[in-house]
Design a protein around this motif. Structure first.
Motif, PDB file in Angstrom:
ATOM      1  N   SER A  58      -3.745   5.748  -6.304  1.00 41.92           N
ATOM      2  CA  SER A  58      -4.155   4.510  -5.648  1.00 41.92           C
ATOM      3  C   SER A  58      -5.240   3.786  -6.429  1.00 41.92           C
ATOM      4  N   HIS A  59      -6.137   4.547  -7.056  1.00 41.02           N
ATOM      5  CA  HIS A  59      -7.166   3.960  -7.910  1.00 41.02           C
ATOM      6  C   HIS A  59      -7.789   5.074  -8.742  1.00 41.02           C
ATOM      7  N   PRO A  92      -3.125   2.173 -11.563  1.00 46.14           N
ATOM      8  CA  PRO A  92      -3.656   0.883 -12.015  1.00 46.14           C
ATOM      9  C   PRO A  92      -3.700   0.778 -13.535  1.00 46.14           C
ATOM     10  N   LYS A 122       1.077  -2.946  -9.935  1.00 47.32           N
ATOM     11  CA  LYS A 122       0.631  -4.270  -9.512  1.00 47.32           C
ATOM     12  C   LYS A 122       1.214  -4.508  -8.125  1.00 47.32           C
ATOM     13  N   PRO A 123       0.820  -5.560  -7.414  1.00 50.47           N
ATOM     14  CA  PRO A 123       1.482  -5.850  -6.142  1.00 50.47           C
ATOM     15  C   PRO A 123       2.974  -6.088  -6.379  1.00 50.47           C
ATOM     16  N   THR A 135       3.597  -1.973  -3.003  1.00 53.41           N
ATOM     17  CA  THR A 135       2.170  -1.805  -3.260  1.00 53.41           C
ATOM     18  C   THR A 135       1.449  -3.140  -3.125  1.00 53.41           C
ATOM     19  N   GLU A 136       0.226  -3.076  -2.588  1.00 52.19           N
ATOM     20  CA  GLU A 136      -0.607  -4.263  -2.436  1.00 52.19           C
ATOM     21  C   GLU A 136      -2.037  -3.950  -2.849  1.00 52.19           C
ATOM     22  N   ARG A 137      -2.679  -4.898  -3.506  1.00 56.18           N
ATOM     23  CA  ARG A 137      -4.080  -4.758  -3.892  1.00 56.18           C
ATOM     24  C   ARG A 137      -4.953  -4.794  -2.640  1.00 56.18           C
ATOM     25  N   GLU A 143     -10.099  -1.682  -9.189  1.00 54.42           N
ATOM     26  CA  GLU A 143      -8.728  -2.051  -8.853  1.00 54.42           C
ATOM     27  C   GLU A 143      -8.087  -0.940  -8.031  1.00 54.42           C
ATOM     28  N   TYR A 145      -5.030   0.130  -4.820  1.00 60.47           N
ATOM     29  CA  TYR A 145      -3.778  -0.250  -4.171  1.00 60.47           C
ATOM     30  C   TYR A 145      -3.482   0.628  -2.968  1.00 60.47           C
ATOM     31  N   THR A 162     -10.393   1.283   0.790  1.00 56.43           N
ATOM     32  CA  THR A 162     -10.442  -0.164   0.988  1.00 56.43           C
ATOM     33  C   THR A 162     -11.396  -0.548   2.108  1.00 56.43           C
TER      34      THR A 162
END
Length: 250
Positions: A58-59, A92, A122-123, A135-137, A143, A145, A162
C-alpha cells in the motif's frame, strides 16, 4: 475469498502481533496485502514460504513493507531448488529502489528485480490473478494507496494508511468487508492526512454502506477497546478488531 490476518499492529510490532499484513485467497491464488515488520515469520504459520502468487504494498513505510527485505533473502538465496522466479509485486513508484536501499547490500542494483517483478501502482482498475482490483490514492505523508479486491461477486476493501478522504469512501462503497485502519484515538490525536481514529473509520464504513468493518493498524500505545466503541457508536454494522491469525470468509 478468504482473508487471513497475518499481522495487524500499527507503527511497530506489539507483543501479540506483527505489523500490517493480510493474506487474501481465492481459486488457489494467494495475494498478500503488505508485509510489515515481523510478517514474514507469521506468514509461514499459514502458507509455505514460496506459496505466494503476488504481493501488493500500500505504501513504503517500514511497518508495511520492511519484511520484503527478508523475503528477498529467502527468494534470492533459496537453499533448495534454486533461485525463485520473479514474483509480481505491486507498489508505489520507487518500490524497487526503496527496498534496495533498505537492504543496503544487495549483490547488484538490480538484484531485487531478479526475484520480484515490480509493477507501479497508480489509481487504476486491473486484475491480479483471479481478482479484479481497483486502487485509489489516499491521504498519507507518502504516496499511499487503498485497494478494493473483488471475486465471485464479493468485495474486500483495505484502506492502507490514510486520513479521511473521499477517495476511500468511494472505493469502499458497498464493500462486503472493510478492513480499515484506526491508529488514532478520537479526542486525543488530531493530525490531518495521517491516520484515522475509530470514530472516523466507523463514519467511513457508514458512508460507504459497508457490510462489515474490521479495524486494524492499531499501534501498541492505542487502546483498541476505545476505538472499537467509537466505531460502533457511529456505524451499526458488524464491527470487530482484527486479530493475528483470524480468518474471514468474504
Amino acid at each position: 475469498m478468504k482473508l487471513t490476518v497475518v499481522g495487524c499492529s500499527g507503527s511497530f510490532p506489539s507483543a501479540e502481533s506483527a505489523c500490517s499484513s493480510y493474506l487474501v485467497e481465492a481459486d488457489g491464488f494467494r495475494l498478500l496485502l503488505d508485509m510489515g515488520n515481523g510478517a514474514l515469520g507469521e506468514l509461514q504459520r499459514h502458507i509455505g514460504l514460496y506459496d505466494l502468487d503476488a504481493i501488493f504494498l500500500s505504501h513504503l513505510h517500514a511497518d508495511h513493507c520492511i519484511d520484503m527485505c527478508a523475503y528477498f533473502v529467502a527468494r534470492y538465496y533459496r537453499h533448495d531448488g534454486g533461485r525463485c522466479a520473479p514474483l509480481p509485486v505491486y507498489g508505489p513508484e520507487g518500490t524497487e529502489q526503496r527496498l534496495t536501499t533498505a537492504y543496503a547490500d544487495t549483490p547488484s542494483a538490480s538484484s531485487m528485480s531478479e526475484v520480484f517483478d515490480f509493477h507501479t501502482v497508480k489509481p487504476a482498475s486491473f486484475d491480479i490473478g483471479p481478482f479484479a482490483v481497483r486502487t485509489e490514492r489516499v491521504r498519507h505523508p507518502v504516496e499511499a494507496y487503498a485497494i478494493r479486491v473483488e471475486h465471485g461477486g464479493r468485495s474486500l476493501t483495505y484502506s492502507g494508511d490514510t486520513g479521511s478522504c473521499e477517495s476511500l469512501d468511494e472505493l469502499a462503497l458497498g464493500t462486503d468487508l472493510f478492513l480499515c485502519e484506526a491508529a488514532f484515538t478520537h479526542g486525543k490525536e488530531d493530525i490531518p492526512d495521517l491516520h484515522l481514529n475509530g470514530r472516523e473509520a466507523g463514519e467511513c464504513a457508514r458512508r460507504a454502506g459497508a457490510g462489515k468493518l474490521l479495524l486494524t493498524h492499531i499501534p501498541p500505545w492505542t487502546d483498541p477497546r476505545v476505538n472499537l466503541a467509537d466505531a460502533r457508536a457511529v456505524y451499526d454494522g458488524p464491527t470487530e478488531l482484527a486479530a493475528p491469525g483470524a480468518a474471514y470468509e468474504v
